[in-house]
Design an enzyme around this catalytic site. Sequence first.
Site, PDB file in Angstrom:
ATOM      1  N   HIS A 149       0.830  -1.205   0.000  1.00  0.00           N
ATOM      2  CA  HIS A 149       0.000   0.000   0.000  1.00  0.00           C
ATOM      3  C   HIS A 149       0.874   1.269   0.000  1.00  0.00           C
ATOM      4  O   HIS A 149       0.667   2.188  -0.800  1.00  0.00           O
ATOM      5  CB  HIS A 149      -0.915  -0.049   1.233  1.00  0.00           C
ATOM      6  CG  HIS A 149      -1.756   1.159   1.468  1.00  0.00           C
ATOM      7  ND1 HIS A 149      -3.121   1.162   1.265  1.00  0.00           N
ATOM      8  CD2 HIS A 149      -1.451   2.422   1.915  1.00  0.00           C
ATOM      9  CE1 HIS A 149      -3.603   2.368   1.572  1.00  0.00           C
ATOM     10  NE2 HIS A 149      -2.611   3.143   1.970  1.00  0.00           N
ATOM     11  N   GLU A 150       1.858   1.296   0.879  1.00  0.00           N
ATOM     12  CA  GLU A 150       2.721   2.490   0.959  1.00  0.00           C
ATOM     13  C   GLU A 150       3.542   2.666  -0.306  1.00  0.00           C
ATOM     14  O   GLU A 150       3.763   3.794  -0.765  1.00  0.00           O
ATOM     15  CB  GLU A 150       3.632   2.421   2.187  1.00  0.00           C
ATOM     16  CG  GLU A 150       2.902   2.390   3.534  1.00  0.00           C
ATOM     17  CD  GLU A 150       1.867   3.471   3.715  1.00  0.00           C
ATOM     18  OE1 GLU A 150       2.019   4.567   3.141  1.00  0.00           O
ATOM     19  OE2 GLU A 150       0.876   3.211   4.430  1.00  0.00           O
ATOM     20  N   HIS A 153       1.555   4.417  -2.847  1.00  0.00           N
ATOM     21  CA  HIS A 153       1.638   5.888  -2.698  1.00  0.00           C
ATOM     22  C   HIS A 153       2.958   6.402  -3.263  1.00  0.00           C
ATOM     23  O   HIS A 153       2.995   7.420  -3.961  1.00  0.00           O
ATOM     24  CB  HIS A 153       1.576   6.297  -1.219  1.00  0.00           C
ATOM     25  CG  HIS A 153       0.246   6.157  -0.570  1.00  0.00           C
ATOM     26  ND1 HIS A 153      -0.926   6.604  -1.128  1.00  0.00           N
ATOM     27  CD2 HIS A 153      -0.103   5.650   0.651  1.00  0.00           C
ATOM     28  CE1 HIS A 153      -1.936   6.377  -0.292  1.00  0.00           C
ATOM     29  NE2 HIS A 153      -1.459   5.789   0.795  1.00  0.00           N
TER      30      HIS A 153
HETATM   31  N1  ARG Z   1      -3.564   3.297   6.760  1.00  0.00           N
HETATM   32  C1  ARG Z   1      -2.282   3.246   6.124  1.00  0.00           C
HETATM   33  C2  ARG Z   1      -2.141   4.383   5.111  1.00  0.00           C
HETATM   34  O1  ARG Z   1      -3.038   5.129   4.859  1.00  0.00           O
HETATM   35  C3  ARG Z   1      -1.967   1.892   5.517  1.00  0.00           C
HETATM   36  C4  ARG Z   1      -3.083   0.937   5.259  1.00  0.00           C
HETATM   37  C5  ARG Z   1      -2.529  -0.429   4.944  1.00  0.00           C
HETATM   38  N2  ARG Z   1      -3.547  -1.449   4.915  1.00  0.00           N
HETATM   39  C6  ARG Z   1      -3.267  -2.750   5.074  1.00  0.00           C
HETATM   40  N3  ARG Z   1      -4.211  -3.660   4.982  1.00  0.00           N
HETATM   41  N4  ARG Z   1      -2.063  -3.149   5.331  1.00  0.00           N
HETATM   42  O2  ARG Z   1      -1.105   4.607   4.511  1.00  0.00           O
HETATM   43 ZN    ZN Z   2      -2.476   5.118   2.473  1.00  0.00          ZN
END
Ligand code: ARG
Ligand code: ZN
Length: 234
Positions: A149-150, A153
């Site tokens: 996820h990161e 970004h």
């Molecule tokens: N809440 C974090 C973000 O906005 C990461 C979310 C990751 N989710 C997961 N299932 N690992 O960057």
């Molecule tokens: Zn995020």
Amino acid sequence: RPLSATLQVYFHVISEDSTPGGGNIPDDQIRKQMNVLNSDFSSATVTWNLVNITRTVNSDWFSNALPNTPEQTLMKATLRQGGPNDLNVYTVAFRPGVAGLGAPSSILGYATFPSDYHKKPSDDGVVILFSSLPDGATPHYNHGRTMTHEVGHWCGLYHTFQNGCEGEGDHVADTNAEASSAQGCPAGRDTCKQPGEDPIHNYMDYTYDTCMNSFTPGQIQRMSEQLRTYRGLS
Ligand code: ARG
Ligand code: ZN
Ligand code: CA
């Protein structure tokens, strides 16, 4: 034009002591994390190559390297390697307060966007919770999808629920509009009046690691454009 690139990864392990529970995660977990990342990005035809692992005992950085803190700025300025297309990842605890005694972690990770690289190159990178790696101790978030996820970004993707049901959304045409983040792994969620169910299985939503399984073709295209424009890839 699809991207076909191998990007270099510098992995920085921050810990409060020399034990795995204190953040000094073993090489084996990092290898598993790299495998998850490569498998999740295989549709994007980006390959991630682990160049090296650095290990630093620093309980202040371990606990307090949250977004916009002096700790994260100093940690990155001290450890970051490479240029705009090199990925630096830092594992920490996000436990503000005295090391070991602070509140449980409030966030799983955070990242810088490609378009922000020029503002402060030394800040560029991804910071994740050490217990979010495969086999880590954080329930529901210990299959390595926080890094996926990161890194999404870091390649220029927004959340699928960006801007809710309105306007530009996440600037990607084939991710259905979503009013807010989805949690857990809900069935049949549909929060916007535009056609299509919410993209809860997308890596850029907020669902459990085991609920996530895809980037869309539009996200893959956006990542190639962003990496070409801001990180100098061809
Ligand atoms: N809440 C974090 C973000 O906005 C990461 C979310 C990751 N989710 C997961 N299932 N690992 O960057
Ligand atoms: Zn995020
Ligand atoms: Ca809908």
